[in-house]
Design an enzyme around this catalytic site. Sequence first.
Site, PDB file in Angstrom:
ATOM      1  N   GLU A 133      10.217  45.658  22.924  1.00  0.00           N
ATOM      2  CA  GLU A 133      11.501  46.339  23.066  1.00  0.00           C
ATOM      3  C   GLU A 133      12.500  45.823  22.025  1.00  0.00           C
ATOM      4  O   GLU A 133      12.627  44.620  21.812  1.00  0.00           O
ATOM      5  CB  GLU A 133      12.016  46.065  24.478  1.00  0.00           C
ATOM      6  CG  GLU A 133      13.370  46.627  24.820  1.00  0.00           C
ATOM      7  CD  GLU A 133      13.769  46.316  26.257  1.00  0.00           C
ATOM      8  OE1 GLU A 133      14.688  46.967  26.768  1.00  0.00           O
ATOM      9  OE2 GLU A 133      13.146  45.414  26.871  1.00  0.00           O
TER      10      GLU A 133
ATOM     11  N   LYS B 144      14.819  54.883  26.739  1.00  0.00           N
ATOM     12  CA  LYS B 144      14.649  54.148  27.997  1.00  0.00           C
ATOM     13  C   LYS B 144      15.401  54.838  29.128  1.00  0.00           C
ATOM     14  O   LYS B 144      16.591  55.137  29.012  1.00  0.00           O
ATOM     15  CB  LYS B 144      15.145  52.712  27.807  1.00  0.00           C
ATOM     16  CG  LYS B 144      14.859  51.761  28.962  1.00  0.00           C
ATOM     17  CD  LYS B 144      15.295  50.342  28.573  1.00  0.00           C
ATOM     18  CE  LYS B 144      14.982  49.320  29.645  1.00  0.00           C
ATOM     19  NZ  LYS B 144      15.373  47.956  29.220  1.00  0.00           N
TER      20      LYS B 144
ATOM     21  N   CYS C 297      10.171  48.540  29.113  1.00  0.00           N
ATOM     22  CA  CYS C 297      10.506  47.458  30.043  1.00  0.00           C
ATOM     23  C   CYS C 297      10.780  47.933  31.477  1.00  0.00           C
ATOM     24  O   CYS C 297       9.873  48.209  32.221  1.00  0.00           O
ATOM     25  CB  CYS C 297      11.678  46.641  29.503  1.00  0.00           C
ATOM     26  SG  CYS C 297      11.757  44.962  30.188  1.00  0.00           S
TER      27      CYS C 297
ATOM     28  N   GLY D  68      21.704  10.958  23.125  1.00  0.00           N
ATOM     29  CA  GLY D  68      22.074   9.677  23.700  1.00  0.00           C
ATOM     30  C   GLY D  68      20.985   9.202  24.643  1.00  0.00           C
ATOM     31  O   GLY D  68      20.688   9.856  25.636  1.00  0.00           O
ATOM     32  N   LEU D  69      20.355   8.084  24.318  1.00  0.00           N
ATOM     33  CA  LEU D  69      19.261   7.552  25.133  1.00  0.00           C
ATOM     34  C   LEU D  69      19.795   6.460  26.049  1.00  0.00           C
ATOM     35  O   LEU D  69      20.193   5.387  25.588  1.00  0.00           O
ATOM     36  CB  LEU D  69      18.146   6.998  24.249  1.00  0.00           C
ATOM     37  CG  LEU D  69      17.387   8.008  23.378  1.00  0.00           C
ATOM     38  CD1 LEU D  69      16.266   7.312  22.627  1.00  0.00           C
ATOM     39  CD2 LEU D  69      16.833   9.157  24.214  1.00  0.00           C
ATOM     40  N   SER D  70      19.792   6.724  27.350  1.00  0.00           N
ATOM     41  CA  SER D  70      20.331   5.770  28.321  1.00  0.00           C
ATOM     42  C   SER D  70      19.263   4.858  28.898  1.00  0.00           C
ATOM     43  O   SER D  70      19.568   3.875  29.569  1.00  0.00           O
ATOM     44  CB  SER D  70      20.988   6.535  29.476  1.00  0.00           C
ATOM     45  OG  SER D  70      20.005   7.251  30.208  1.00  0.00           O
TER      46      SER D  70
ATOM     47  N   ASP E 105      16.259  11.504  32.477  1.00  0.00           N
ATOM     48  CA  ASP E 105      16.733  12.757  31.887  1.00  0.00           C
ATOM     49  C   ASP E 105      16.741  12.703  30.364  1.00  0.00           C
ATOM     50  O   ASP E 105      16.204  13.588  29.696  1.00  0.00           O
ATOM     51  CB  ASP E 105      18.140  13.093  32.398  1.00  0.00           C
ATOM     52  CG  ASP E 105      18.179  13.334  33.894  1.00  0.00           C
ATOM     53  OD1 ASP E 105      17.306  14.064  34.386  1.00  0.00           O
ATOM     54  OD2 ASP E 105      19.074  12.803  34.572  1.00  0.00           O
TER      55      ASP E 105
ATOM     56  N   ASN F 251      34.450   7.606  33.775  1.00  0.00           N
ATOM     57  CA  ASN F 251      34.432   8.741  32.847  1.00  0.00           C
ATOM     58  C   ASN F 251      34.821   8.322  31.433  1.00  0.00           C
ATOM     59  O   ASN F 251      34.359   8.919  30.451  1.00  0.00           O
ATOM     60  CB  ASN F 251      35.383   9.834  33.345  1.00  0.00           C
ATOM     61  CG  ASN F 251      34.847  10.546  34.575  1.00  0.00           C
ATOM     62  OD1 ASN F 251      33.662  10.474  34.863  1.00  0.00           O
ATOM     63  ND2 ASN F 251      35.719  11.224  35.293  1.00  0.00           N
TER      64      ASN F 251
END
Length: 582
Positions: free
Chosen positions: A44, A111, A147, A326-328, A332, A409
């Site tokens: 499509e 469509k 579709c 950012g690697l903590s 995650d 924060n």
Amino acid sequence: MNKVRLALVQINSTVGDIEGNKRKIIDSIIEASKLGADIVVFPELAITGYPPEDLLFKTHFIEDNEKALQEIASFVPKSLVAVVGFVDKDGDIYNSAAVLNDGRLIAKYHKNYLPNYGVFDEMRYFQKGNKALVIKMGDVRVGITICEDIWYPGGPARAEALYGDAHILLNLSASPYHMSKLKWREDMLAVRANDNIAVVAYVNLVGGQDELIFDGASLVVDERGTVLARGKQFEEDLLLVDVEIDNIDKLRLKDPRRRQDKLLITKENLESIDIVELPFEWNREKPRNENRIEPVLDEVAEVYNALVIATRDYIRKNGMKKAVIGLSGGIDSSLVACIAVDALGAENVIGVSMPGPFSSEHSKEDAKLLAENLRIQFLTIPILEPYDAYLKILNPVFEKLPFDTTEENLQARLRGVILMALSNKFGWIVLTTGNKSESSTGYSTLYGDTAGGYAVIKDVYKTLVYKLSEYVNQKAGKEIIPRRVFIKPPSAELRENQTDQDKLPPYEILDEILKLYVEEDYSIEEIVEKGFDESTVRNVAWMVNVNEYKRRQTPPGPKITHRAFGKDRRLPITNGYKEWKK
């Protein structure tokens, strides 16, 4: 046997890149012709990419797509029919399929059913068509749908098979991915094929487009509902399929349903369909072909591959090359880094550790070990000095107020500032690492961990994050994500001895409540009736509702669940309807 060879081409088109999409289509037409295809079909809106959204308000954009179609047609020989998705302008504009043969436009299909729910806004742009279309190629009849048209039991597909005697129902699709969509889609197509006693050939788009993912997995189902061929998931593919038409005619002779339905055909029914006869030159000298059925990925592997292609396409299609994360030392950011490496290559991913006053030694060690395992560039930029400086300048205003989320924060925002500085200086896109469980409940910091260009796991619940992370190690056959990351309690490490469960229920419970409340719109009472603690449910619902303003300010990210935040779920920020009592 009377055989027709179909070529289903699932391309990864780019919205707005008409020239690039045109080249892909032409190259595939040439290849399909060499492979002896009789009909080649594209997804499509293959020329414009899907969804083109407000580009459709630009008349020059529509004209460029029509010019591309004319050039594509010039590459189609007498021995091949090409069916290509494009935007047709005929008074209004239509989501359309062009039928091309011998260098010419033979017919157009508009469509009929325009989806206007979830992520779709087609009624904003297109006029709906009101006719079905069958192409008659000698004894073979082929119906065209786009579709949404095939998702309805009646409509153009039914008309083409019953009134137009179509043997093959082609469906040009751009069907966005979410978990379990493939089975749902295949079951539906099998029913359509069986009910219409016709082969259904469904060709799907593949690739990432902003928040949408298209999974490919093009499909051909025979007249009994049996899968004849399936394309690859999350990859471009040309699926070559031989279809035996004689079997369809034989089965139709034995079907009383069709015979009775034929008696009910009216003049009005026949006027709702165009039948275009094509003096087609069949190529009977074909190279040998074996129909191919690609295996289906399991759910976790499917989601992982979806996130990889979404990340790759978002970054590459927007002209970027490298990503910074950012690697903590948590689960995650570890998962996002792995996805980024698979999407972009280790040489294009940079991990940054930004230890603060509450960062544990094991988190710093795990972040470094992950980077070593992935072989990515690794930077360490502590935030202790700027954090102390901010506390010092704020102290006269804060006076002796106690430590609270303000100071928490502040640490997250300092990390966001550092990542964005690296992004600005080196042109790296910042990939954020927040998951759907956190986004739902507001367990994130505006202009802190939400700051970035693309939110890779924004639609992934925390419990699924762990499963995907296990998959990473299983796929590699070794420990990429350190084992300690899996077993330590999740923590933002923004205060002493902090864990996520200080403010949130256990993720196994939280995610189930969120699925019911966010995706299924269950009321608090209905969720409680399923056995969940009432105070917990009320608190979760409150957190979801009061944090809508945060979610509106986060970067885009790939949709992988049935209902994602954003286009899928559009609740007002200013909202006086309360379902809870805090």
